[in-house]
Scaffold this motif. Structure first.
Motif, mmCIF file in Angstrom:
data_model
loop_
_atom_site.group_PDB
_atom_site.id
_atom_site.type_symbol
_atom_site.label_atom_id
_atom_site.label_comp_id
_atom_site.label_asym_id
_atom_site.label_seq_id
_atom_site.Cartn_x
_atom_site.Cartn_y
_atom_site.Cartn_z
ATOM 1 N N GLY A 109 -40.879 -2.844 59.668
ATOM 2 C CA GLY A 109 -40.527 -2.473 61.045
ATOM 3 C C GLY A 109 -40.764 -0.988 61.222
ATOM 4 N N ASP A 110 -39.709 -0.256 61.646
ATOM 5 C CA ASP A 110 -39.844 1.197 61.847
ATOM 6 C C ASP A 110 -39.347 1.998 60.655
ATOM 7 O OD1 ASP A 110 -40.933 0.900 64.320
ATOM 8 O OD2 ASP A 110 -39.010 1.018 65.382
ATOM 9 N N ASP A 111 -39.008 1.314 59.566
ATOM 10 C CA ASP A 111 -38.490 2.020 58.387
ATOM 11 C C ASP A 111 -39.601 2.221 57.369
ATOM 12 O OD1 ASP A 111 -35.907 2.049 59.414
ATOM 13 O OD2 ASP A 111 -35.545 0.001 58.697
ATOM 14 N N ILE A 112 -39.819 3.475 57.041
ATOM 15 C CA ILE A 112 -40.885 3.830 56.092
ATOM 16 C C ILE A 112 -40.231 4.368 54.828
ATOM 17 C CG2 ILE A 112 -42.787 5.457 55.719
ATOM 18 C CD1 ILE A 112 -42.946 5.245 58.978
ATOM 19 N N HIS A 113 -40.712 3.884 53.705
ATOM 20 C CA HIS A 113 -40.174 4.351 52.425
ATOM 21 C C HIS A 113 -41.298 4.709 51.495
ATOM 22 C CE1 HIS A 113 -35.841 3.637 52.592
ATOM 23 N NE2 HIS A 113 -36.172 2.753 53.518
#
Ligand SMILES: NC(=O)C1=CN([C@@H]2O[C@H](COP(=O)(O)OP(=O)(O)OC[C@H]3O[C@@H](n4cnc5c(N)ncnc54)[C@H](OP(=O)(O)O)[C@@H]3O)[C@@H](O)[C@H]2O)C=CC1
Ligand SMILES: CC(C)(CO)C(=O)C(=O)O
Length: 310
Positions: free
Chosen positions: A139-143
């Motif tokens: 989704g909008d979470d980048i790791h």
């Protein structure tokens, strides 16, 4: 090639995904004037709900490519998937000036050529490959755990040009590792070999890096795909060989066992893959030179059938 007369300060990132988010976060944290480039719904969504990078909201102004603006970039980083490159070039054109430098972190062999053609002759489009990162997006979470290294430059870099020096300085200031090798074409092909091998094998096997770090069936599949790249590379006059495979195995050994390639992430998320730029390209080159590429052909059929054509 245009001469850079001032240090890089204004950085445009097109594609606020795994790679774009990771780079934007580095530049923003180091105090650069960073903007995402987007249009229509993507611009609205980016303004309304910031992406997070390693759990921290990343608030970066958005240049909306639908509206007039005066902001231009010193450096543009393309970080979209290959099927979105055409539209991304049109959007980025709005912030490109004659002195703008362009880097593309897209995998595959031809994004720089497509960008240079699309933007015209004015900006400096350097060759670039992004290595050894483990950037992921849900989704909008980048790791990411490892930001890896940007390998970039002109085709030959026996001397460091002012344009290359400006990018080296900016990346250093942003805390990003870089390398400018003498022979960039060889590196582009090396990265292509890596992606054709592990991206495609990880995608069809639904397997993280760990599955490829030791001998076994998964690594054998990767090796078979890689061997076909080496054959077509030789036909193209690129000297890939066992040392290059060993170099990849050393990089692979340092990747987190649970990390996933970008193509594996696409398959898991049900998105179209970049298979046409990887196996598709190998098959096309194989046909051109009369070289059999059965493993890549099979992967192309499997990924097209699974996720639809990109
Ligand atoms: N992830 C990795 O570890 C690595 C990836 N790469 C390469 O980097 C490239 C980018 O990969 P990755 O970051 O993983 O991809 P992602 O899918 O995570 O991110 C791409 C982003 O681009 C956005 N986008 C698409 N079209 C446009 C457009 N016209 N204007 C603005 N934004 C747009 C997408 O938005 P939306 O979701 O709305 O479509 C998405 O946010 C690929 O070529 C990949 O192969 C290279 C090395 C490592
Ligand atoms: C090399 C690798 C596998 C990770 O850096 C990559 O390029 C990708 O995931 O697309």
């Amino acid at each position: 090639m245009n001469v850079v007369t001032h240090p890089i300060e204004r950085v445009a990132v097109i594609g606020a995904g795994a790679m774009g988010g990771m780079y934007a976060a580095h530049f923003a944290r180091a105090g650069f004037d960073v903007r995402f480039i987007a249009r229509a719904d993507r611009a609205r969504i980016l303004r309304d709900s910031a992406v997070t990078v390693n759990g921290e909201p990343l608030r970066v102004p958005v240049v909306d490519a639908d509206t007039a603006r005066s902001w231009t970039a010193d450096l543009v980083i393309f970080a979209v998937k290959d099927r979105h490159l055409r539209a991304a070039i049109d959007e980025a054109a709005m912030v490109v000036a004659p002195s703008t430098i362009v880097l593309s972190v897209l995998n595959g062999l031809d994004s720089e050529e497509r960008i240079a053609t699309g933007l015209g002759s004015a900006p400096s489009v350097l060759l670039c490959v992004a290595m050894a990162m483990d950037a992921e997006r849900a989704g909008d979470d980048i790791h990411f755990r490892q930001a890896g290294r940007l390998v970039f430059g002109h085709e030959h870099n026996d001397e460091v040009s002012p344009v290359v020096r400006a990018v080296q300085d900016a990346l250093t200031r942003a805390g990003l590792e870089w390398e400018t090798p003498p022979d960039m074409r060889h590196r582009l092909w090396w990265k292509f070999m890596v992606n054709v091998g592990i991206n495609q094998a990880s995608a069809v096997l639904d397997a993280p890096y760990g599955a490829f770090q030791h001998d076994g069936d998964a690594r054998s599949l990767m090796a078979a795909l890689v061997d076909e790249v080496i054959d077509v590379a030789h036909a193209e006059g690129v000297d890939l060989g066992p040392d290059d495979v060993d170099a990849w195995h050393r990089v692979l050994a340092g990747q987190p066992a649970e990390g996933r390639t970008s193509m594996h992430q696409d398959v898991v998320a049900g998105r179209p893959t970049e298979v046409e730029s990887f196996g598709g390209r190998v098959v096309e080159l194989g046909r051109r030179y009369g070289i059999p590429t059965p493993f890549n052909q099979a992967i192309v059929w499997v990924l097209r059938a699974r996720t639809g054509r990109a």
